[in-house]
Design a protein around this motif. Structure first.
Motif, PDB file in Angstrom:
ATOM      1  N   CYS A 145      24.359  -6.104 -42.798  1.00 17.80           N
ATOM      2  CA  CYS A 145      24.988  -4.785 -42.773  1.00 17.80           C
ATOM      3  C   CYS A 145      26.080  -4.731 -43.830  1.00 17.80           C
ATOM      4  O   CYS A 145      26.611  -5.754 -44.241  1.00 17.80           O
ATOM      5  N   SER A 147      29.898  -3.056 -44.109  1.00 14.90           N
ATOM      6  CA  SER A 147      30.801  -2.754 -43.009  1.00 14.90           C
ATOM      7  C   SER A 147      32.225  -2.537 -43.487  1.00 14.90           C
ATOM      8  O   SER A 147      32.661  -3.141 -44.461  1.00 14.90           O
ATOM      9  N   THR A 151      31.286  -3.172 -37.644  1.00 14.45           N
ATOM     10  CA  THR A 151      29.850  -3.423 -37.562  1.00 14.45           C
ATOM     11  C   THR A 151      29.576  -4.900 -37.854  1.00 14.45           C
ATOM     12  O   THR A 151      28.766  -5.543 -37.176  1.00 14.45           O
ATOM     13  N   ASN A 218      22.791  -1.363 -40.259  1.00  7.95           N
ATOM     14  CA  ASN A 218      23.705  -0.214 -40.396  1.00  7.95           C
ATOM     15  C   ASN A 218      23.149   0.974 -39.622  1.00  7.95           C
ATOM     16  O   ASN A 218      21.988   0.969 -39.206  1.00  7.95           O
TER      17      ASN A 218
END
Ligand code: PLP
Ligand code: ZN
Length: 470
Positions: A145, A147, A151, A218
């Motif tokens: 991801c 971030s 996250t 995500n």
């Protein structure tokens, strides 16, 4: 489960795809994908108050303690044995007249939904339970991801707990609060500090996932949003399924607001709630893409035919002016929100609103929340700051019932809290002047004392003695 499938949000496309596919977007038109269900083939209670009971999980499994899978009937895309949990979703809805009065509401009108109680300290764990469940369904071994911090903390925690998934994290170098960075490092994720900001990291992670066949978690991942729907279910459950007038959340990548909208109109379309609250999305003035596009340029969902040219020209303008997102509410420091269109849909379906608040308003609201004994990070307090502004403008009425979502824990970003309470105004201006923060009206100043009994007792008495004359 054959009663769930992925579907393109673009009505001109209508592309449908199997649940077992891993897609970063619609392969036909590039738009976002939704998870859809054939509800008439699925078992659902006929009354909302029968939702959320722990009836559908093998005894002893982690699902027993998951505030996400407790609502598995409303997110039925994976069989029980694939559902992943680290104990997320044990959050609470707290009424607060004190904070309500700060916002200008009558007693009994304000609730705070505190998502900082999740295992990694933010609401992101709700969504990660959904994404990890899909990742396990498709047999992914590496997940990544971009971030602003939360996250990545959540991904790293789930990956570590699974023991079988490698986590790869893209963070804008220097753009992350230490609490969040410390989690990614401690949980053992490969942590890439990309020279640039979140929007840069997001662009790169998409390319890398494509190139290396890595599972992207995500919030373009529609399974993330399925998990985040449960925040709404827990709010409504906490209100005995009496629908409030307003549901207010901060807006960054707009995954949460999109998930809230979907949760609400699904419940409404299923006849499980009689009406929907109006959704309010609060941008920081330093990252105002949604509010500018909606309020200034009139961008709307328009039945799914969104004016792409308007969005493109807005972004081109940002680039031409070299404008980057800049707010101390780092979790919402995002100028190119990936879920923009889904959020527009949520706003349309719930007669929602979007507005901007300043970083000063955010920090002041954060200090007010904390006086209730609830610590949240700056971005979270945008929901209270936004509520107060809408009350002042007369959009929210004094007797309305409002739920503010507090998205993350205070300890994610202790620097912001200590700067507000502990520093002189000159020091505060040095740290946060570029964010427009210059005062701290609700500061609780520490008191410096010599290591002397007399001086310390004086300081204590000055504080706890009733003032003379009382
Ligand atoms: C991610 C995050 C947000 C923003 O949520 P989006 O779904 O990206 O709009 C707000 N607050 C906190 C604490 C977050 O971690
Ligand atoms: Zn499509």
């Amino acid at each position: 489960m054959s009663h769930a499938y992925q579907k393109c949000i673009n009505p001109a496309c209508q592309g449908e795809f199997d649940i077992g596919e891993t897609l970063p977007g619609c392969p036909r038109c590039g738009n976002l994908l939704d998870i859809q269900y054939n509800w008439d083939k699925l078992p659902l209670p006929s009354r909302a108050r029968d939702l959320g009971r722990v009836t559908s999980w093998p005894a002893g499994g982690m699902g027993q303690v998951s505030g996400v899978w407790r609502f598995g009937d409303l997110i039925p895309f994976a069989p029980l044995e694939n559902r992943v949990s680290i104990g997320e979703g044990h959050t609470q809805l707290r009424p607060s007249d004190r904070v309500g009065s700060y916002a200008g509401l009558k007693p009994g009108g304000l609730w705070l939904q505190y998502e900082g109680l999740n295992p990694s300290g933010s609401f992101k764990d709700n969504g990660m339970a959904g994404a990890f469940t899909h990742a396990s369904l498709v047999g992914a071994k590496v997940a990544a991801c971009a971030s602003t911090g939360n996250t990545s903390a959540s991904l790293a925690a789930f990956a570590a707990a699974s023991g079988a998934m490698r986590a790869v994290i893209f963070i804008g170098d220097g753009k992350v609060a230490y609490g969040k960075l410390s989690q990614a490092l401690d949980y053992g994720a490969l942590t890439l500090l990309v020279k640039g900001d979140f929007d840069d990291a997001m662009a790169r992670v998409r390319e890398v996932c494509q190139e290396e066949n890595i599972y992207l978690v995500n919030s373009v991942n529609p399974f993330r949003l399925e998990g985040q729907k449960t925040i709404v279910y827990r709010v409504l459950e906490g209100l005995s399924w009496e629908v409030p007038d307003w549901l207010v959340c901060p807006g960054g990548n707009l995954g949460n607001s999109s998930a809230f909208g979907k949760a609400l109109y699904e419940l409404y379309d299923l006849g499980l709630i009689p009406r929907m609250p109006r959704l309010v999305v609060v941008n920081s003035a330093g990252a105002p893409t949604l509010s500018r596009l909606v309020n200034k340029h009139g961008l709307v969902w328009n039945g799914g035919t969104v004016d792409d040219k308007l969005i493109d020209s807005y972004y081109a303008g940002l680039d031409a002016r070299g404008e980057r997102a800049h707010t101390l509410a780092s979790a919402i420091e995002i100028n190119r929100p990936v879920n923009l269109k889904k959020c527009l849909r949520a706003l349309e379906r719930t007669q929602g609103l979007v507005l901007e608040v300043s970083d000063q308003e955010i920090l002041d609201a954060k200090a007010q929340v904390a006086r209730e004994g609830i610590g949240c990070e700056p971005a979270s307090a945008a929901s209270l700051a936004g509520t107060r502004v809408l009350r002042e403008r007369g959009v929210i009425a004094p007797s309305d019932r409002v739920v503010c979502i507090l998205t993350g824990h205070q300890l994610k970003d202790p620097h912001a809290t200590v700067a507000y309470h502990g520093k002189s105004l000159a020091e505060l201006a040095e740290d946060y002047g570029s964010f427009g923060v210059s005062t701290a009206p609700f500061a609780n100043r520490p008191v410096r004392v010599a290591n002397s009994l007399g001086e310390i007792i004086d300081a204590v008495r000055r504080d706890v003695r009733p003032p003379v004359g009382k």
